[in-house]
Enzyme design. Structure first.
Site, PDB file in Angstrom:
ATOM      1  N   LYS A 130      82.741  78.508  60.592  1.00  0.00           N
ATOM      2  CA  LYS A 130      82.592  77.051  60.697  1.00  0.00           C
ATOM      3  C   LYS A 130      83.161  76.400  59.445  1.00  0.00           C
ATOM      4  O   LYS A 130      82.971  76.919  58.331  1.00  0.00           O
ATOM      5  CB  LYS A 130      81.099  76.691  60.825  1.00  0.00           C
ATOM      6  CG  LYS A 130      80.782  75.203  60.634  1.00  0.00           C
ATOM      7  CD  LYS A 130      81.348  74.338  61.734  1.00  0.00           C
ATOM      8  CE  LYS A 130      81.129  72.836  61.450  1.00  0.00           C
ATOM      9  NZ  LYS A 130      81.830  71.980  62.461  1.00  0.00           N
ATOM     10  N   CYS A 180      88.729  66.705  60.681  1.00  0.00           N
ATOM     11  CA  CYS A 180      87.404  66.463  61.245  1.00  0.00           C
ATOM     12  C   CYS A 180      87.281  64.969  61.555  1.00  0.00           C
ATOM     13  O   CYS A 180      87.431  64.136  60.659  1.00  0.00           O
ATOM     14  CB  CYS A 180      86.292  66.868  60.288  1.00  0.00           C
ATOM     15  SG  CYS A 180      84.665  66.472  60.992  1.00  0.00           S
ATOM     16  N   ASN A 189      92.956  69.927  66.879  1.00  0.00           N
ATOM     17  CA  ASN A 189      91.535  69.630  66.773  1.00  0.00           C
ATOM     18  C   ASN A 189      91.180  68.704  67.935  1.00  0.00           C
ATOM     19  O   ASN A 189      92.048  68.321  68.731  1.00  0.00           O
ATOM     20  CB  ASN A 189      91.240  68.962  65.411  1.00  0.00           C
ATOM     21  CG  ASN A 189      89.826  69.244  64.934  1.00  0.00           C
ATOM     22  OD1 ASN A 189      88.880  69.189  65.701  1.00  0.00           O
ATOM     23  ND2 ASN A 189      89.707  69.577  63.653  1.00  0.00           N
TER      24      ASN A 189
END
Ligand SMILES: O=C(O)c1[nH]c(=O)[nH]c(=O)c1Cl
Length: 311
Positions: free
Chosen positions: A44, A129, A193
């Site tokens: 992660k 992110c 992503n």
């Protein structure tokens, strides 16, 4: 059929592994990946400090994929550095480690400690992110991304990769590829992503399905396959010097994995489908891809990687 590949000069017994963030926050999950038919595993994305992440519900499966605004929950950088120090590198599966510093300074601190440890694992630095409130993602700020790479690449020294968000404009494919091609030890890009800041609304309750950010979160799964294939192929066409693309997005069976390789992927990561089906998915997707290759007469991934035809 031979499903083996290599990334950044490291051999993978097969091209499949998890997308960072899925089934990889705790070492108990990483153990399940190690015991699965995956060809590798990635941790992660780590921040310098431990993070609880956003309030739940923060991941929800949808009829055509998933939405998430996890908020970078992770055990903190030291936990994953220790995992990487204790990893048994004699086993056939290489280890990838994902870093996602909340600032360039944090990324520098983490990368310095990684470089000092001089471990055989492969770094994937997350530039994309979409779910940290108040933190616009690096992958959409070309100047900041180029600056970060110029600072971080010399510290990493070894070949490494970056996790990119999806792009939707040819000019952006051109601009990002030009930046990536300047960085010698940037060996791969991982595309894509989640498609940032989608909104899923429940018809009956008339309510957003996830709690954070008024329900805004990253989209994954089947609905993003065609965006993922475009990004894989755009960078496969543009990258020079042997730089590779890892494909991720919308792989729910051997068929989509085949399409990702046809688009140019050297390895394939699995997110939503792994989250929903569990690590047994790797045995299924391997078998399905082998059957497809058999039927089409391909013996290895090199036989068809990047060979998508155009009209
Ligand atoms: O909210 C997250 O933790 C998250 N969620 C994503 O869909 N991609 C990411 O890179 C991250 Cl870091």
């Amino acid at each position: 059929a031979d499903l083996s590949t290599s990334i950044a000069g490291v051999a993978l017994p097969n091209l499949f592994f998890n997308a960072s963030g899925v089934w990889c926050q705790h070492e108990s999950e990483l153990k399940e990946l190690l015991d699965s038919e995956s060809g590798s595993l990635i941790t992660k994305s780590a921040t310098f400090e431990h993070r609880e992440g956003n309030p739940s519900p923060r991941y929800v499966p949808l009829p055509t994929g998933s939405i998430n605004s996890m908020g970078l929950p992770n055990e903190g950088f030291e936990y994953y550095l220790n995992y990487a120090k204790n990893y048994d590198y004699t086993n056939k599966k290489p280890l990838f480690v994902s870093l996602s510093g909340l600032s360039l300074q944090d990324n520098v601190k983490m990368v310095e400690q990684f470089a000092a440890a001089d471990l055989p694992c492969v770094l994937e630095i997350n530039f994309s992110c979409p779910n940290v409130p108040g933190k616009p993602q690096l992958g959409y700020d070309m100047e900041a991304m180029e600056n970060a790479l110029k600072v971080l690449a010399p510290i990493v020294k070894k070949p490494f990769g970056i996790k990119l968000p999806p792009y939707f404009d040819i000019a952006h494919f051109d601009a990002v590829a030009a930046i990536v091609n300047k960085i010698d030890n940037l060996a791969f890009v991982t595309c894509v992503n989640s498609v940032g800041n989608g909104l899923a609304i429940d018809f009956e309750t008339e309510t957003a399905v996830i709690k954070p950010k008024d329900g805004f979160g990253g989209l994954g799964g089947a609905m993003i396959l065609n965006t993922a294939l475009a990004n894989v192929n755009a960078f496969h066409r543009r990258l020079t010097g042997g730089k590779q693309v890892i494909g991720v997005g919308g792989v729910t069976s051997g068929k989509e994995a085949f399409l990702h390789v046809l688009a140019g992927a050297s390895a394939v990561q699995i997110g939503t489908q792994l989250k929903e089906e569990g690590p047994s998915f790797f045995a299924r997707v391997k078998k399905e891809l082998e059957e497809i290759m058999q039927a089409k007469g391909y013996k290895s991934l090199d036989d068809f990687r990047g060979k998508v035809k155009t009209l």
